[in-house]
Design an enzyme around this catalytic site. Structure first.
Site, short mmCIF file in Angstrom:
data_model
loop_
_atom_site.label_atom_id
_atom_site.label_comp_id
_atom_site.label_asym_id
_atom_site.label_seq_id
_atom_site.Cartn_x
_atom_site.Cartn_y
_atom_site.Cartn_z
N ASP A 60 0.84 -1.11 -0.19
CA ASP A 60 0.14 0.10 -0.24
C ASP A 60 1.02 1.15 0.19
OD1 ASP A 60 -2.19 1.55 0.14
OD2 ASP A 60 -2.11 2.14 2.41
N GLU B 298 14.52 -15.40 -0.71
CA GLU B 298 14.44 -16.67 0.04
C GLU B 298 13.83 -18.10 0.35
OE1 GLU B 298 14.91 -14.92 4.74
OE2 GLU B 298 16.79 -13.45 3.89
#
Length: 559
Positions: free
Chosen positions: A205, A257
Site C-alpha cells: 500500500d 530467501e
C-alpha cells in the site's frame, strides 16, 4: 495443489477480497476469514490463480482496515491466526495462492509504537519512529505547514505536549519515519512472519510514499503551493523519492530467501515513466498499472495505454498488471455507463452525484443521481474485462465484478464509513459504494452474506445479481467470468508477446493476436462491425447476427 512455479505471477488472474465485505461466517455483520474459507469452492470455480486480501489486521476501522494496530495479528472480529493458517491451507489445496496487503507508510494511532510515542515526549526514541515536528506561531499553535491530507483536512495533528505529527491520510494514520532503522527491522520481521505462515506475496500500500525528506525546522518546510509545484521526479519531499527503492531492495532479499521467490506488487501512483523502478527485479518485481482504470472508453486511448505499458514492462523484464475496479474506485460497470466527464469544470451542475477530476478518477459526491445507463455500463464492463484477460500480464479483479455489480448509491450519510466522506463534508461521498457486502443469495436479510444485518446496507436490486441467480445461467456475468478464466488458462503460453492486427484497429475497434493464434477483437462503438474469420471461442455478449460483432462487445477467436 500448487505447482512450484517461480513465474506464476507473470500472467496470474488475481481476485481481490475485501474481507469485511466478502462473507460473514459468525453472524456479526462483518466478513471474516472463516467466511473466506466457506467460499473456497466458489473461488476455485472462478479459475483464479491467487487471492489478494485487503487488510485483516486489528484496526479501529478509521480507514477500512488500512489503519493497522498490529501488523502480525488478525482482527478478533475477523478471526485468529489459526483461521489465517487454515484459510491458506484450504486455498492452497485448491491451487489458489494468497497475497497479503501490507501497509508500511503509516500505522494506526492505536499501534503500540504510536501510543509509546505519545507517552515518551519530544526528542524520544519512540517519537523518532514517526514524523513529529514543532509548530509555527508564537507558541507553536500553528501546524508546521498548511498541507492538506489525501482524505481532506490538514496533514498535521497536534498532541497534548504541543508537537505535531504528520499524517498524509487520516489523523488516525500517523506516517512512519523510514529513516529510522527500527522501522526497517520491524517490517522485515513482518514480512517473514506472514511468509513463514504460507503467504505467497504482498500488495504494498502507498508504495511510493515511504521515503520522505522533511527538515526538522518547520520554517524550512515548503508551503502547500510550493509543494504542489514541485516535480515528482525522485526528489519530491513526500512522494516517489529515489531512496524508497533502497527499502524494496532490502525486501527483495527477504522475498528471495523463499522457494520459489515470493512476489510483491506496488501500489504506486506515480508517473508512468517512474513505474519501472518499482517493478525492477531487485525491487518489488511488479507494480500496479492503473492506466486503463483511468481511461475513457476509447479504442485509440486503450491501444496507446496498452502498448505503452507493455513497453514499460519490457524495460525491467517484469510483466504488466491490468485493473478496472478495486476497493478505492467506483465500479467499472457504473463508470462505463455514465456520460463522459473530462474534468470537474465540465460538469453542468455542481451537485452532481459523481464527479471526475482531471485524472479521470470518479468519486461519489453529494447530489442527485445522473443518467446512468446500467445495461450499457455492464455490456462495456464485460467487454473491457474480456479484453483485459487476453492481455499479457496479470489481471487483477475486485470481488463482485464477476457478478456485474454496479456502484451502490443507496447509502445514507449516517451509514457511511469512509473517512473521505467525513473529512470533505458536502464534497465527496467516498468509497463505501464499492465496499458493500456481496450478495450470495436472492433472499435473506443480507442476501446470504451472513445471519445479521451487514455493516453497509445492501440495495434491493442485489437479489437479481446474486451468485444464486447467476450460477449456471448461460450468458450471466458470473458464467462469462468462469468461462473466460478457465479458457484463459488453456490459451496462455509463456510467450507474453502481443501483435496488433492493424487492419482491424480503428476509431471504434481494437484487435490483437497472442501466441497460438488466439485473437481478441473489441468493438467500442454502438454499431456492429465485421467479425473476422476464425472459430469463436467466447464473446462478452450475444453475437446476434452471423459475421458481425455488436457494439460494446469483445470476442475471442482461434485462427
Amino acid at each position: 495443489m500448487l505447482i512450484d512455479d517461480k513465474n506464476w505471477w507473470r500472467q496470474a488472474a488475481v481476485y481481490q477480497i475485501y474481507p469485511r465485505s466478502f462473507a460473514d461466517a459468525n453472524g456479526d455483520g462483518l466478513g471474516d476469514l472463516q467466511g473466506v474459507i466457506s467460499r473456497a469452492d466458489y473461488l476455485k470455480s472462478l479459475h483464479i490463480d491467487a487471492v489478494w486480501l485487503s487488510p485483516f489486521y486489528p484496526s479501529a476501522l478509521a480507514d477500512g482496515g488500512y489503519d493497522v494496530d498490529d501488523y502480525r495479528n488478525v482482527d478478533p472480529r475477523i478471526g485468529t491466526l489459526e483461521d489465517f493458517d487454515e484459510m491458506v491451507q484450504v486455498l492452497h489445496e485448491r491451487g489458489i495462492r494468497v497475497i497479503v496487503d501490507l501497509v508500511p507508510n503509516h500505522t494506526s494511532n492505536l499501534h503500540e509504537w504510536f501510543q509509546a510515542a505519545l507517552k515518551a515526549g519530544p526528542g524520544s526514541p519512540e517519537r523518532a519512529r514517526y514524523i513529529f515536528r514543532e509548530g509555527r506561531g508564537e507558541n507553536g499553535e500553528l501546524p508546521p505547514t498548511d498541507w492538506t491530507s489525501i482524505f481532506g483536512g490538514p496533514s498535521w495533528t497536534r498532541v497534548e505536549d504541543g508537537q505535531w505529527y504528520l499524517h498524509n491520510f487520516a489523523p488516525e494514520q500517523p506516517d512512519l519515519n523510514w529513516k529510522n532503522p527500527e522501522v526497517h527491522e520491524d517490517f522485515i520481521k513482518t514480512l517473514r512472519f506472514w511468509l513463514d505462515r504460507g503467504a505467497d506475496g504482498f500488495r504494498v500500500d502507498v508504495a511510493h510514499g515511504l521515503a520522505k525528506d522533511l527538515p526538522e525546522d518547520a520554517a524550512s518546510l515548503p508551503s502547500k503551493a510550493e509543494l504542489d509545484a514541485m516535480p515528482v521526479d525522485g526528489t519530491h519531499p513526500l512522494w516517489d523519492r529515489d531512496e524508497v527503492h533502497e527499502i524494496y531492495r532490502e525486501w527483495r532479499e527477504v522475498l528471495n530467501e523463499y522457494t520459489p521467490a515470493r512476489t510483491a506488487v506496488a501500489e504506486a501512483w506515480v508517473e508512468t515513466s517512474r513505474r519501472p523502478h518499482y517493478s525492477s527485479p531487485d525491487g518489488l518485481g511488479q507494480a500496479f498499472n492503473f492506466d486503463l482504470l483511468d481511461a475513457d472508453f476509447s479504442a485509440p486511448e486503450f491501444r496507446h495505454l496498452i502498448a505503452h505499458n507493455l513497453e514499460l514492462s519490457d524495460q525491467t523484464g517484469s510483466s504488466s498488471t491490468w485493473v478496472f475496479s478495486n476497493h478505492d474506485v467506483v465500479r467499472h460497470a457504473t463508470r462505463f455507463g455514465l456520460p463522459l466527464l473530462g474534468s470537474a469544470e465540465d460538469i453542468e451542475h455542481p451537485d452532481t452525484w459523481i464527479k471526475a477530476d482531471q485524472a479521470k478518477h470518479f468519486v461519489l459526491t453529494d447530489g442527485a443521481e445522473p443518467a446512468l445507463d446500467r445495461e450499457l455500463g455492464l455490456r462495456r464492463a464485460r467487454a473491457a474485462t474480456l479484453l483485459e484477460l487476453a492481455l499479457p500480464g496479470s489481471a487483477y479483479m475486485y470481488q463482485g465484478e464477476e457478478l456485474g455489480l454496479h456502484e451502490v448509491v443507496e447509502i445514507s450519510d449516517d451509514q457511511r464509513q469512509d473517512p473521505t466522506f467525513f473529512r470533505s463534508p458536502g464534497v465527496e461521498k467516498g468509497r463505501d459504494g464499492c465496499r458493500v457486502p456481496l450478495p450470495w443469495t436472492a433472499e435473506g436479510e443480507s442476501f446470504g452474506f451472513g445471519q445479521a444485518a451487514p455493516h453497509l446496507p445492501q440495495p434491493a436490486w442485489f437479489a437479481e445479481v446474486s451468485v444464486e441467480k447467476q450460477d449456471g445461467k448461460d450468458g450471466s456475468t458470473l458464467s462469462m467470468y468462469r468461462e473466460a478464466l478457465a479458457l484463459r488458462r488453456e490459451l496462455l503460453t509463456e510467450d507474453e508477446s502481443l501483435t496488433w492486427i492493424d487492419e482491424l484497429c480503428g476509431e471504434y475497434s481494437l484487435a490483437f493476436e497472442r501466441a497460438g493464434g488466439w485473437v481478441t477483437v473489441m468493438n467500442f462503438g454502438d454499431d456492429p462491425i465485421a467479425l473476422p474469420a476464425g472459430k469463436v471461442l467466447l464473446s462478452s455478449g450475444p453475437l446476434a447476427q452471423e459475421g458481425e460483432l455488436p457494439g460494446a462487445t469483445t470476442v475471442w477467436l482461434q485462427r
